[in-house]
Design an enzyme around this catalytic site. Structure first.
Site, PDB file in Angstrom:
ATOM      1  N   ASP A  46       0.864  -1.161   0.000  1.00 54.31           N
ATOM      2  CA  ASP A  46       0.000   0.000   0.000  1.00 54.31           C
ATOM      3  C   ASP A  46       0.917   1.232   0.000  1.00 54.31           C
ATOM      4  OD1 ASP A  46      -3.218   0.623   1.612  1.00 54.31           O
ATOM      5  OD2 ASP A  46      -2.087   1.788   0.156  1.00 54.31           O
TER       6      ASP A  46
HETATM    7  C1  GLC Z   1      -4.028   4.159   0.030  1.00 57.21           C
HETATM    8  C2  GLC Z   1      -5.110   3.222   0.286  1.00 57.21           C
HETATM    9  C3  GLC Z   1      -5.297   2.232  -0.834  1.00 57.21           C
HETATM   10  C4  GLC Z   1      -5.127   2.925  -2.174  1.00 57.21           C
HETATM   11  C5  GLC Z   1      -3.695   3.464  -2.245  1.00 57.21           C
HETATM   12  C6  GLC Z   1      -3.424   4.187  -3.559  1.00 57.21           C
HETATM   13  O1  GLC Z   1      -3.565   4.831   1.113  1.00 57.21           O
HETATM   14  O2  GLC Z   1      -4.986   2.499   1.511  1.00 57.21           O
HETATM   15  O3  GLC Z   1      -6.579   1.645  -0.691  1.00 57.21           O
HETATM   16  O4  GLC Z   1      -5.366   2.009  -3.232  1.00 57.21           O
HETATM   17  O5  GLC Z   1      -3.445   4.363  -1.184  1.00 57.21           O
HETATM   18  O6  GLC Z   1      -4.183   5.339  -3.650  1.00 57.21           O
END
Ligand code: GLC
Length: 743
Positions: free
Chosen positions: A281
């Protein structure tokens, strides 16, 4: 010994996965042979040039320089064929011309924004959910995106956690059906099809169970609870063929998911046979420093050893893996294995055959935000609304009524989109006020804002709340009926949106009481990303229709239901608590050794609160209709079965009201005696049926052998002989019961 173990597993995984994709593996192997170590590490780097969604504290800088050096494997958060063509051309100027893939957060629609995922799950309509995912894929790929950071399948039983809005609620059975529908909707039959895109199932794993409902907080859970209650939707997404997985921010039993080898390799790859790639993430590699796992080099090494393949934004892989390799802390095989998985994904997308496959400047005008797509957005939204109470059958209202339409969400456009819509357009949604005028042009509408969504907003605007409420009361007094649009803004749920007080804002509650005092019939249209606490409101003489954040066609869909063109059929996929003190609360809780008995709710020394009921305000699976349904004649086709046999349970549902309507018939199972404490009951089947007024329909649901199984104390997936009870009805409190024995 460990290194040998890792090598053996890696070899098995290569050949284990390769069997199903022999055709691309040879091309990938040829390319890998030509790549330098630095070029392989470059493929493991995912960046965002900003301009998309800011979900962490950083966005990547010097993107162009890194692109030219081959230091980037993919980008996300940037769209349109024009922009992506320029970027892909930079990738094509590198030594080996390895194409990029382009990701995005398309959580519930790209430009045609559908209701939020928790809302969509309340339709219990898998065909519809799959269709919304197909449309999201078609619109995303029209803009050059071919990798979607969706579906989010985290089970959550804690509405203090704002991201409950992004999932399918509390139940592993329903959540697994939704996960499957969305992966199939995004990926279709063939990933190289220009209208399909890779799914990315997230957040692996157990992100929906943070302590105290506080986002990013620790998760500590027994394997038994994990396997039986939280992991099934991830597994269903993998079985549906999800091309990628995203690791989660939280730790699991003391090890951050992004560096957790049990999760990323032993469970995902060795037990479930996952062949795709795993992306972190947003800076979740770097965030393992704050978790206390070491410095950037340590945590990058930990992530690679755990089985992570791609590093989102944090550039820990890019900046430390070469050094770790030189120091003998990571092997070239591990880096090659991660790179192989990324390259295989690019082959599956058809990008090596044609790097510009998804870049077609003519597609946006043809495929994005079309009339047909908006129609499906309207139809899907209608099916998500849940009628929680219909005092004196106020709803539906006449199309020629004089209506007081009041509240901070009545003439509100942007908040209709709901949480997580970075690709949406705030100017596109139909407001409730516009929808009412579209659907009931003869109605006389007296609009008043009534108050602001939050006290803070009101204060920042220097608003005079009492005056606003007086205006709403005046609108009510000169109308036949009051429709009050209340609830949350889109930013009050979603990421980093945990809350401890889930009631409506105090000024909204004040306005509601003033409206009720006029004596006029009042309907609350509650808009929220999450389950909210309506205990105060439900005791007032009013009706409540939960309409979530209903997307780009919100106003029209809401009006369709309020004026009776569509009879609400949605059912809750989360249990709604009476008070935050009851949380976590869900339908498949355990009995305990001291359950509160039905016929003696006050018996001392039982598992209960002194200051609150055990029962929720609204149970899982609950939702009313404009008509009424009666259930009778539950039957079972066998009273005794063997381990490998199925069993079918039937019930008659009669429409005893005045409207043709859909009903979601649910089946719950109780395993009466087990070697680990059984839940009181759990959802094991459902069917949505249309029953004409005055008509009856027999609904049959079959339980397969796996439906009776659970993970026991040694994590074997088994069913155990003994008595089972089945219940069928319109929510998780269904009373019609049958029993059978498993031999
Ligand atoms: C984040 C989220 C995730 C998302 C990623 C990219 O902080 O937890 O769900 O896909 O960033 O935006």
């Amino acid at each position: 010994m460990k290194k040998l173990h890792v090598l053996i597993i890696s070899v098995l995984l290569i050949f284990g996965c390769a069997q199903e994709q022999k055709k691309t593996i040879l091309e990938v192997e040829e390319l890998l042979k030509e790549m330098t170590l630095e070029e392989k590490i470059g493929q493991l780097n995912l960046v965002t040039p900003g301009g998309g969604v800011l979900t962490g504290s950083v966005v990547s800088d010097n993107v162009e320089a890194n692109l030219k050096k081959g230091n980037i494997g993919g980008l996300f958060g940037i769209y349109t064929p024009e922009k992506l063509r320029k970027i892909q051309e930079l990738a094509m100027s590198t030594r080996l011309r390895i194409p990029l893939f382009f990701g995005a957060d398309v959580i519930h629609g790209y430009k045609t924004i559908f209701p939020t995922p928790l809302a969509l799950s309340s339709s219990w309509n898998m065909k519809l959910i799959k269709q919304t995912a197909q449309i999201a894929a078609k619109e995303s790929t029209a803009d050059g995106v071919n990798w979607n950071f969706s579906p989010m399948v985290d089970i959550s039983r804690d509405p203090r956690w704002g991201r409950v809005v992004e999932g399918a609620g509390e139940d592993p059975y329903l959540g697994s059906q939704v996960a499957k529908a969305m992966v199939e909707g995004y990926q279709g039959e063939e990933l190289s099809d220009k209208r399909t895109m890779m799914a990315c199932v997230k957040h692996f794993a157990l992100y929906g169970a943070p302590e105290a409902g506080r986002d990013y907080n620790s998760v500590d859970m027994s394997r038994i609870k994990m396997y039986n209650q939280y992991l099934p939707p991830y597994k269903a997404a993998i079985e549906a063929g999800a091309a990628s997985v995203m690791s989660s921010f939280n730790d699991v039993d003391g090890i951050p998911a992004t560096g957790n080898r049990f999760l990323l390799t032993e469970l995902l790859r060795e037990q479930w046979g996952f062949c795709g790639f795993i992306v972190s993430d947003y800076t979740s590699v770097n965030e393992m420093i704050a978790h206390g796992m070491g410095d950037l080099q340590d945590v990058s090494e930990l992530a690679l050893h755990a089985g992570l393949d791609m590093d989102m934004v944090g550039e820990g892989f890019l900046s430390t893996l070469k050094k770790s390799y030189d120091e003998g802390r990571v092997s070239e095989e591990e880096i090659t294995q991660a790179c192989r998985r990324i390259l295989e994904a690019k082959y599956k997308l058809g990008l090596f055959e044609d790097p510009f496959r998804y870049i077609d400047e003519s597609r946006p005008a043809k495929d994005i935000l079309t009339k047909e797509n908006r129609e499906i957005a309207r139809a899907s939204a209608r099916e998500t609304f849940v009628l929680l109470k219909n005092d004196r059958n106020i709803l539906p209202i006449s199309k020629v009524a004089t209506v007081a339409l009041v509240g901070p969400l009545a003439d509100n456009r942007a908040d209709m989109l709901g949480a997580w819509t970075p690709t949406g357009d705030d100017k596109q949604p139909i407001t409730v006020l516009e929808g009412f005028k579209n659907v009931a042009p003869q109605a006389k509408i007296n609009y008043a804002k009534g108050t602001y969504i939050s006290k803070e907003e009101a204060e920042s605007e220097g608003a005079d709340i009492n005056t606003l409420i007086k205006e709403a009361v005046r609108a009510a007094q000169k109308s036949d009926v009051v429709i009050a649009c209340v609830g949350e803004s889109r930013s009050m749920s979603g990421e980093a949106a945990s809350r401890t007080d889930l009631r409506l804002d105090e000024n909204q509650r004040k306005m509601i009481h003033a409206l009720v005092k006029t004596g006029k019939p009042v309907v609350l249209l509650t808009m929220s990303g999450r389950p909210i606490i309506l205990t105060e409101e439900v005791n007032l003489p009013l009706s409540i229709l939960q309409i979530w954040h209903a997307g780009v066609e919100a106003g029209n869909a809401i009006a369709d239901v309020v004026f009776g063109d569509y009879v609400p059929s949605g059912k809750l996929t989360s249990t709604w608590a009476r008070s935050v003190g009851q949380i976590p609360i869900y339908h498949s809780m355990k009995y305990t050794g001291r359950p509160v008995s039905e016929d003696n709710q006050t018996e001392p020394f039982r598992s209960r609160y002194q200051d609150e009921q055990n029962e929720p305000l609204f149970p899982f699976g609950f939702g009313l209709s404009y008509t009424s349904f009666e259930y009778s004649d539950i039957t079972i086709d066998k009273k005794e079965i063997r381990q490998n046999e199925s069993i079918t349970v039937s019930v008659t549902v009669k429409n005893t009201g005045e409207y043709d309507a859909e009903e979601i018939v649910q089946l719950y199972l109780r395993d009466v005696v087990r070697t680990i404490t059984p839940p009181r009951r759990q959802l094991k089947g459902f069917e949505k049926v249309l029953v004409a007024k005055g008509e009856s329909k027999k609904v049959s649901i079959t339980l397969d052998p796996d439906d009776l199984k659970f993970y026991n104390s040694v994590l074997d997936f088994v069913s155990e002989p003994g008595e089972f009870q089945v219940f069928m009805g319109g929510n998780s409190n269904a009373q019609l019961k049958e029993t059978f024995k498993l031999k």
